[in-house]
Design a protein around this motif. Structure first.
Motif, PDB file in Angstrom:
ATOM      1  N   ASP A  25       0.852  -1.174   0.000  1.00  0.00           N
ATOM      2  CA  ASP A  25       0.000   0.000   0.000  1.00  0.00           C
ATOM      3  C   ASP A  25       0.896   1.234   0.000  1.00  0.00           C
ATOM      4  O   ASP A  25       1.718   1.410   0.908  1.00  0.00           O
ATOM      5  CB  ASP A  25      -0.907  -0.002   1.234  1.00  0.00           C
ATOM      6  CG  ASP A  25      -1.859   1.171   1.243  1.00  0.00           C
ATOM      7  OD1 ASP A  25      -1.409   2.300   1.527  1.00  0.00           O
ATOM      8  OD2 ASP A  25      -3.047   0.962   0.958  1.00  0.00           O
ATOM      9  N   ALA A  26       0.761   2.086  -1.000  1.00  0.00           N
ATOM     10  CA  ALA A  26       1.639   3.243  -1.149  1.00  0.00           C
ATOM     11  C   ALA A  26       1.523   4.218   0.018  1.00  0.00           C
ATOM     12  O   ALA A  26       2.525   4.776   0.461  1.00  0.00           O
ATOM     13  CB  ALA A  26       1.335   3.955  -2.471  1.00  0.00           C
ATOM     14  N   VAL A  27       0.328   4.437   0.527  1.00  0.00           N
ATOM     15  CA  VAL A  27       0.145   5.369   1.643  1.00  0.00           C
ATOM     16  C   VAL A  27       0.817   4.831   2.902  1.00  0.00           C
ATOM     17  O   VAL A  27       1.534   5.560   3.598  1.00  0.00           O
ATOM     18  CB  VAL A  27      -1.350   5.650   1.891  1.00  0.00           C
ATOM     19  CG1 VAL A  27      -1.543   6.492   3.132  1.00  0.00           C
ATOM     20  CG2 VAL A  27      -1.967   6.338   0.672  1.00  0.00           C
ATOM     21  N   LEU A  28       0.628   3.539   3.182  1.00  0.00           N
ATOM     22  CA  LEU A  28       1.267   2.950   4.362  1.00  0.00           C
ATOM     23  C   LEU A  28       2.789   2.933   4.217  1.00  0.00           C
ATOM     24  O   LEU A  28       3.514   3.181   5.192  1.00  0.00           O
ATOM     25  CB  LEU A  28       0.743   1.532   4.593  1.00  0.00           C
ATOM     26  CG  LEU A  28      -0.738   1.416   4.950  1.00  0.00           C
ATOM     27  CD1 LEU A  28      -1.139  -0.045   5.110  1.00  0.00           C
ATOM     28  CD2 LEU A  28      -1.042   2.208   6.218  1.00  0.00           C
ATOM     29  N   PHE A  58       0.567  -1.355  -9.278  1.00  0.00           N
ATOM     30  CA  PHE A  58      -0.326  -2.188 -10.064  1.00  0.00           C
ATOM     31  C   PHE A  58       0.495  -3.245 -10.786  1.00  0.00           C
ATOM     32  O   PHE A  58       1.585  -2.978 -11.272  1.00  0.00           O
ATOM     33  CB  PHE A  58      -1.094  -1.337 -11.082  1.00  0.00           C
ATOM     34  CG  PHE A  58      -2.023  -2.127 -11.941  1.00  0.00           C
ATOM     35  CD1 PHE A  58      -3.193  -2.647 -11.410  1.00  0.00           C
ATOM     36  CD2 PHE A  58      -1.725  -2.388 -13.259  1.00  0.00           C
ATOM     37  CE1 PHE A  58      -4.056  -3.400 -12.192  1.00  0.00           C
ATOM     38  CE2 PHE A  58      -2.584  -3.134 -14.056  1.00  0.00           C
ATOM     39  CZ  PHE A  58      -3.758  -3.641 -13.505  1.00  0.00           C
ATOM     40  N   LEU A  59      -0.037  -4.435 -10.866  1.00  0.00           N
ATOM     41  CA  LEU A  59       0.595  -5.530 -11.594  1.00  0.00           C
ATOM     42  C   LEU A  59      -0.315  -5.907 -12.759  1.00  0.00           C
ATOM     43  O   LEU A  59      -1.478  -6.263 -12.554  1.00  0.00           O
ATOM     44  CB  LEU A  59       0.815  -6.739 -10.680  1.00  0.00           C
ATOM     45  CG  LEU A  59       1.442  -7.966 -11.325  1.00  0.00           C
ATOM     46  CD1 LEU A  59       2.847  -7.658 -11.817  1.00  0.00           C
ATOM     47  CD2 LEU A  59       1.476  -9.116 -10.325  1.00  0.00           C
ATOM     48  N   VAL A  60       0.207  -5.802 -13.960  1.00  0.00           N
ATOM     49  CA  VAL A  60      -0.569  -6.126 -15.155  1.00  0.00           C
ATOM     50  C   VAL A  60      -0.602  -7.638 -15.349  1.00  0.00           C
ATOM     51  O   VAL A  60       0.425  -8.301 -15.268  1.00  0.00           O
ATOM     52  CB  VAL A  60       0.052  -5.462 -16.404  1.00  0.00           C
ATOM     53  CG1 VAL A  60      -0.620  -5.942 -17.672  1.00  0.00           C
ATOM     54  CG2 VAL A  60      -0.036  -3.958 -16.304  1.00  0.00           C
ATOM     55  N   ASP A  61      -1.778  -8.171 -15.601  1.00  0.00           N
ATOM     56  CA  ASP A  61      -1.923  -9.559 -15.996  1.00  0.00           C
ATOM     57  C   ASP A  61      -1.863  -9.567 -17.525  1.00  0.00           C
ATOM     58  O   ASP A  61      -2.844  -9.251 -18.192  1.00  0.00           O
ATOM     59  CB  ASP A  61      -3.254 -10.130 -15.497  1.00  0.00           C
ATOM     60  CG  ASP A  61      -3.467 -11.569 -15.928  1.00  0.00           C
ATOM     61  OD1 ASP A  61      -2.502 -12.216 -16.405  1.00  0.00           O
ATOM     62  OD2 ASP A  61      -4.604 -12.056 -15.816  1.00  0.00           O
ATOM     63  N   ALA A  62      -0.695  -9.879 -18.062  1.00  0.00           N
ATOM     64  CA  ALA A  62      -0.450  -9.740 -19.502  1.00  0.00           C
ATOM     65  C   ALA A  62      -0.914 -10.959 -20.288  1.00  0.00           C
ATOM     66  O   ALA A  62      -0.185 -11.502 -21.106  1.00  0.00           O
ATOM     67  CB  ALA A  62       1.028  -9.469 -19.733  1.00  0.00           C
ATOM     68  N   ALA A  95      -3.303   2.276 -11.732  1.00  0.00           N
ATOM     69  CA  ALA A  95      -4.036   1.492 -10.728  1.00  0.00           C
ATOM     70  C   ALA A  95      -5.471   1.995 -10.598  1.00  0.00           C
ATOM     71  O   ALA A  95      -6.402   1.194 -10.482  1.00  0.00           O
ATOM     72  CB  ALA A  95      -3.322   1.545  -9.379  1.00  0.00           C
ATOM     73  N   ALA A  96      -5.651   3.307 -10.631  1.00  0.00           N
ATOM     74  CA  ALA A  96      -7.003   3.869 -10.541  1.00  0.00           C
ATOM     75  C   ALA A  96      -7.830   3.474 -11.763  1.00  0.00           C
ATOM     76  O   ALA A  96      -9.011   3.116 -11.645  1.00  0.00           O
ATOM     77  CB  ALA A  96      -6.935   5.388 -10.411  1.00  0.00           C
ATOM     78  N   PHE A  97      -7.226   3.511 -12.943  1.00  0.00           N
ATOM     79  CA  PHE A  97      -7.908   3.123 -14.174  1.00  0.00           C
ATOM     80  C   PHE A  97      -8.288   1.644 -14.114  1.00  0.00           C
ATOM     81  O   PHE A  97      -9.414   1.265 -14.455  1.00  0.00           O
ATOM     82  CB  PHE A  97      -6.996   3.398 -15.378  1.00  0.00           C
ATOM     83  CG  PHE A  97      -7.646   3.125 -16.706  1.00  0.00           C
ATOM     84  CD1 PHE A  97      -8.386   4.103 -17.347  1.00  0.00           C
ATOM     85  CD2 PHE A  97      -7.518   1.883 -17.314  1.00  0.00           C
ATOM     86  CE1 PHE A  97      -8.985   3.854 -18.572  1.00  0.00           C
ATOM     87  CE2 PHE A  97      -8.118   1.623 -18.535  1.00  0.00           C
ATOM     88  CZ  PHE A  97      -8.856   2.609 -19.170  1.00  0.00           C
ATOM     89  N   ALA A  98      -7.347   0.802 -13.677  1.00  0.00           N
ATOM     90  CA  ALA A  98      -7.605  -0.642 -13.578  1.00  0.00           C
ATOM     91  C   ALA A  98      -8.720  -0.936 -12.577  1.00  0.00           C
ATOM     92  O   ALA A  98      -9.526  -1.843 -12.786  1.00  0.00           O
ATOM     93  CB  ALA A  98      -6.333  -1.379 -13.187  1.00  0.00           C
ATOM     94  N   HIS A  99      -8.770  -0.171 -11.518  1.00  0.00           N
ATOM     95  CA  HIS A  99      -9.831  -0.349 -10.518  1.00  0.00           C
ATOM     96  C   HIS A  99     -11.187   0.056 -11.113  1.00  0.00           C
ATOM     97  O   HIS A  99     -12.196  -0.617 -10.894  1.00  0.00           O
ATOM     98  CB  HIS A  99      -9.515   0.483  -9.273  1.00  0.00           C
ATOM     99  CG  HIS A  99     -10.532   0.336  -8.195  1.00  0.00           C
ATOM    100  ND1 HIS A  99     -10.650  -0.812  -7.440  1.00  0.00           N
ATOM    101  CD2 HIS A  99     -11.495   1.184  -7.756  1.00  0.00           C
ATOM    102  CE1 HIS A  99     -11.642  -0.664  -6.582  1.00  0.00           C
ATOM    103  NE2 HIS A  99     -12.171   0.535  -6.755  1.00  0.00           N
ATOM    104  N   ALA A 100     -11.205   1.138 -11.873  1.00  0.00           N
ATOM    105  CA  ALA A 100     -12.461   1.625 -12.471  1.00  0.00           C
ATOM    106  C   ALA A 100     -12.929   0.734 -13.622  1.00  0.00           C
ATOM    107  O   ALA A 100     -14.123   0.595 -13.848  1.00  0.00           O
ATOM    108  CB  ALA A 100     -12.291   3.061 -12.954  1.00  0.00           C
TER     109      ALA A 100
END
Length: 147
Positions: A25-28, A58-62, A95-100
């Motif tokens: 987690d980037a914030v932590l 984010f980790l891309v599932d390629a 990461a935000a795009f992948a979440h959306a």
């Protein structure tokens, strides 16, 4: 003649970038770094940490048709087999795009990804022949995706 002063400056500043691995987690992680800096300050010094913005890793599932098309396009453009390698990227919106859009295939491509490009350094460069192949690969990829 050296015009530099031989005195110590009373303050110093540094901007620190922290990249975290997928699953962290980037914030932590940012808070942990700030806590570490505050708790390990040498005697007599004062540390002020101003925490900035953060972007999650984010980790891309390629896997899937879009990635197969990309591999084919890059293989054609570079006339070499494509290697899938893990690579860090600090692009906060990914990461935000992948979440959306959880079903979206996210492909991040770069012209100048060769070792001689020194990406993001003060002497970054781009070999024009490599750029030409990257442009060709992107064109071929769009053609593959259209089919």
């Amino acid at each position: 003649m050296n015009a530099a002063s031989h005195t110590l400056t009373p303050t110093a500043r540094a901007k620190v970038g922290l990249r975290v691995a997928p699953g962290d987690d980037a914030v932590l992680a940012r808070r942990a770094l700030a806590r570490h800096l505050r708790h390990h300050t040498p005697w007599g010094l004062h540390v002020t940490v101003t925490e900035g913005e953060s972007g999650q890793p984010f980790l891309v599932d390629a896997q899937g048709p879009a990635f197969d098309a990309a591999r084919k396009a890059y293989r054609q453009a570079y006339d070499k087999e494509v290697l899938d390698i893990g690579s860090g990227a600090a692009i906060p919106f990914v990461a935000a795009f992948a979440h959306a859009y959880p079903d979206a295939a996210i492909l991040i491509a770069s012209a100048g990804a060769d070792g001689d490009s020194r990406a993001h350094s003060e002497n970054e460069s781009l070999d024009l022949a490599d750029f030409e192949r990257a442009c060709l690969a992107e064109t071929l990829l769009l053609t593959e995706l259209r089919q």
